[in-house]
Design a protein around this motif. Sequence first.
Motif, PDB file in Angstrom:
ATOM      1  N   ILE C 952      -4.756   5.754  -3.191  1.00 56.30           N
ATOM      2  CA  ILE C 952      -3.879   5.883  -4.356  1.00 56.30           C
ATOM      3  C   ILE C 952      -2.808   4.910  -4.252  1.00 56.30           C
ATOM      4  N   GLY C 953      -2.537   3.999  -5.058  1.00 50.76           N
ATOM      5  CA  GLY C 953      -1.422   3.016  -5.213  1.00 50.76           C
ATOM      6  C   GLY C 953      -1.715   1.974  -4.582  1.00 50.76           C
ATOM      7  N   GLU C 970      -4.518  -1.317 -10.144  1.00 48.24           N
ATOM      8  CA  GLU C 970      -4.001  -0.336  -9.126  1.00 48.24           C
ATOM      9  C   GLU C 970      -4.749   1.001  -8.913  1.00 48.24           C
ATOM     10  N   CYS C 972      -5.430   4.810  -8.910  1.00 48.08           N
ATOM     11  CA  CYS C 972      -4.709   5.802  -9.138  1.00 48.08           C
ATOM     12  C   CYS C 972      -5.378   7.360  -9.471  1.00 48.08           C
TER      13      CYS C 972
END
Lengths: 202, 92, 986
Positions: C952-953, C970, C972
């Motif tokens: 995540i990120g 990205e 998420c």
Amino acid sequence: MSDLLAHVPHTRLVPEGSYGPEGKAGVRARQVLGLAVATLTARKGKAADLARRLCAAGLPLVDAPKAVSTMAFTTIGTGPGRWLILAEGMTGTALLAHLGSLAGADATLTDQSDANLIVEVTGPDARATLAKGVAVDLHPSAFGAGDAATTVVSHVGVTFWQSDAAPAYRFMVARSFAPAFLRWLTASAAEFGIALSGTGRG
Amino acid sequence: MRIPCPYCGSRDAHEFAYLGDATLTRPDPAASDAAEAFHAYAYLRENPEGAHREYWYHANGCRRWLVVTRNTRTHEILGVAFARPSTDEVPA
Amino acid sequence: MTRLSTGGLIDRSRTLSFTFDGVAYTGHPGDTLASALLANGVRLVGRSFKYHRPRGIFTCGSEEPNALVELRTGARKEPNTRATTVELFDGLVAQSQNRWPSLEHDALSVNQWLTPFLGAGFYYKTFMWPASFWEKVYEPTIRRAAGLGAASELVDPDTYEKAFAFCDVLVIGSGATGLAAALAAARSGARVILADEDFRLGGRLLTENVAIDGAPARDFVARAEAELSSLPNVRLMPRTTVFGAYDGSEYACVERVSDHVAVPAAFQPRQRLWRIIAKRAILATGAFDRPIVFPGNDRPGVMTAQALATYAQRFGVGAGANAAVFTNNDAGVAAALAAANAGLTLEAVIDVRDALPSPLAAKAKALGVRVITGGEVIATKGKRLSAITVRTKSGTQTLAVEALGISGGATPNLNLTCHLGGKPVYREDIAAFVPGAVPPGMSCAGAVAGQFSLSDCLNAGTEQGAAAAADAGFARAAAPAPKAEETPTGIRAFWQVKAKGDLAFVDLQNDVSAKDVGIAHKEGFRAVELLKRYTTMGMATDQGKNSNMAGLALMAELTGQGIAATGTTVFRPPYTPVALGVLAGHHREKDFRPTRPTPTHAWAEGQGAVFVETGFWLRAAYFPKPGEKDWLESVNREVKATRESVGVIDVSTFGKIDLQGPDVGTFLDRVYINMFSTLQVGKARYGVMLREDGLVMDDGTTARLADTHYVMTTTTANAGKVFQHLEFCLQVLWPELDVQLASISEQWAQIAVSGPRSREVLAKLVDGHDVSNAGLPFMGVAQTTVLGGIEARIFRLSFSGELGYEIAVPARQGERLMETIMEAGRPFGITPYGTETLGVLRIEKGHVSGSELNGQTTARDLGLGRMASTKKDYIGRVLSQRPAFQDPARPIFVGFKPVDKAQRLRAGAHLLTVGAQATTHNDEGYVTSVAYSPTLGHFIGLGFLKRGLERIGEQVRAYDPVRGSDILVEVCSPAFVDPEGEKQRV
């Protein structure tokens, strides 16, 4: 499909009226309205008890693809230990209540009064028309009044039964498949002429 | 092709859905070899020549699962029975 | 004109007009196009496939290799139609094929001077390099030069249909054998269908000068037809070709209902496809007269002896002003004499044998026919046949004839016996292949079985007709077989005249000559299957009905193996070409499959909805408003309205299954990964169902209406599959469970109302039921009434993530419910939405749907692994735990947003680590669903990424070469909106 139904939307019932050669009606078809319908399924191991109880109460159940009619009801075998029960002049809720009181714990019941369209098909060319989609032998020596079948017609699942020797047949078709069924029926009967009623004016 | 359904009678094969080998039994999930047994149950199939017992579902008919014995060479149907041992029959 | 002065089964009192290549001609009812052309002296009717040689009418039936025409014009134009089977009608228009600029002067006929280069394997050897030339140069050129007719590219204006028929005995073929069989079976009371491809019953009897029961054969045909027509248990089907034999004693046929008229009568189909289910079938398809291979055997005017006799006897037509017959067998001689009897001027019968059997010799003598024994035709002359050269021991002589009938013997028409794998068997005594194993329930009688004598045919037909009826449970009728004289059937196997000169053809349709068989042999393509494919012998519309026998006989001679060891290729359906239209029948265009409208379809139409097909269903996709420039603007409005106030959608298409019985809870525990036996009455729960292999099958909510009564929902797409699976579990795996299933998908209309104001809308609908958060909490179910007494089930569920309810009422009330909801929601600006907005709402919320339940994902992959109960077994549990499915590197469900918020994400894009090359090896997952989120103001996506939850990120590359997209995204959480799920619980 010819221009015959070009003006009829595929999502609507084929409107009532005459289709085919002027003045010919070798087939008559009508939507039968006002029937309450329930599925009656015997509980495990209870089919015999259930049939006995209901027969005693005047509701004949035959564990076979047969249609049996009394004054008020028609019972149609659709699978082992399973029947469709049709009743005139009654709501689905009332039919369930009535059957529930007869069957007790021997059966489960499901209201199907809104699930189907029932079409009666009759006339001298009814059999020849149905041969265009029904892959079941309808010759009188093989299928007569009181016989029933659950099968598929032109990609549409149906339960149908011969209601009299004339012959007259009644088809039960799932509501959302009814437009497709009537398109097939009308196109198939057109050469004989078909008078269709009870399906609204489109 | 036609399949003689024990309830409905002779019907077009298009009304039925095919599943496959009816000689298999779902393994005991609690057994110590359950992983291997389920692997075999899910994936491994004999491809016999001749009579073969197989599951067919009468989807557009009586909704019964059937065990159809079919000759895999000739497609001859040698026998048809309900998959569930039927104790529910109504006496005629 | 070559119409004979008398005779023929034609109605000379009536005249039919037709044109061929623009020239007007006339014929009579009863003619075929071929007989009418011959009657008008038209002998050149086509150009050959490869060499563009002039060709004429070669046969009188469906085995015709040459006389293929384009029939009719415009949208009804039909290429490659055999003139020999076209029943003449007034106004018929036909064109010859494969010629340019005209049939008479074909520019490509120079191809025949290129013959040395166009032999077997020519294409394979010549057009080899460069490969790119195949598509652009070689193939188009070859197709133009070597070809058949051109199809009409217009929509077929006619209708076609299908039908089923059932019978005890199906008799295929209505010659002597077939009529005898049908009579015997019908007299026993069996239900009989007699089918024949011809428009007239009688087969070869219409051609032969023989007596049956003391009267001419044609009288027997008339009597038989009259008797059969009078019987209620008999269906006569002329103009009906049985083209395939299938498993379970099922036969496929095409009935040419309207092919014999210019335009079908109103409401009549052009053709009808019959599927005949016959307890027994009798194949009485007779035999073809086969050609002999000799130089120039393809010239217009050369035809089978049978055809010569048929044109003379049945149609009253002389195939030329005069004729000769070249044969090796008694039937060939008999055909010659029949033609002479009808008035054809017969110059000679040339027989390779040294003597004729004495009865035939006597008949020939009585007719004054010259017989040349020990003779062979070694050459022919003329663009249209004008002369033949005959060689005997005493030298050669030339005969001036316009027609030559040839007969190399009878080839049983056993096509249908091969359809289920039967292999024909060679019989040396009759120099013919006869049926080997036949399909179950079929028996062969008469010439097809190698019984060539008329009396044998009548006896076999009678016997087998009675036997078939007896098999079907009918008592044998007492009537004896019709009586006829023994017709001679002698033959001396003879395939090829050894002589130098012009090409000697084996296969007229494909321009395969004896030389080509030689090349195939020399180059090693000796097995019959290879011979066929290397030389193209036996391909195209006639499928070698004429040519196969001579071809393989020639090969057998070259290999020295003999014909029996050489064997024959087998036939597959269809027996003759079948139009695709008749296979489709009623199911074309929008009638290709059923269209299922939802209960509120008409209402949605009234609202201006745009619809989308989802399976058979037609669902509203979105509801555009005036002024909106595209679907996205409409959808954005619908999403916003739902999130901010209230939206409404018909969700009736979900599968709905009623489950009742004391063991339902136990049963559901076994089919879902999570527990349902512990579900409280009046509550619903989301469930996930696996296949036994551990992959997810379906998801949905299931509610408990009563102690022993649950109702399950399935996805729209899997409704049938899940029902079947549940039946399997109950009937096969756990028959001890007391559970009853019923589909209620069609009984209930179900409408979802979603959004913060949905409760206020619902409150106006219910007949006093408490719908407060306490009265009907999240995942609660109410059984109540709405709109003043309509039975209803209300489920407080949320697919959108907002406060939401699904209200089910009996289907006929669906539209009324929808209208009332709209009315009740008016103060809140209630907005109808369709499947597009449904998709956006669920993607924003991170709910999985069909794209994620794609048959390759496990519950763990979907982030639903923790739902799985550890306290019980369930379908798929064991295999879901196998190591590969537990691999932490397995792609797992996450969300994606573009780094550059202006960029568009694409479903189907593959995920790569930034900087990694786009190779399969580097593939780390894929995007399954994308939407433009009006709530967030940019595109969002869902998909599966290796070790996704740990990333995540992180930025990854979403690479979609198919649509040319390659962007940074990205990683998420999949829950873009309200990740804590607070909104749906208020």
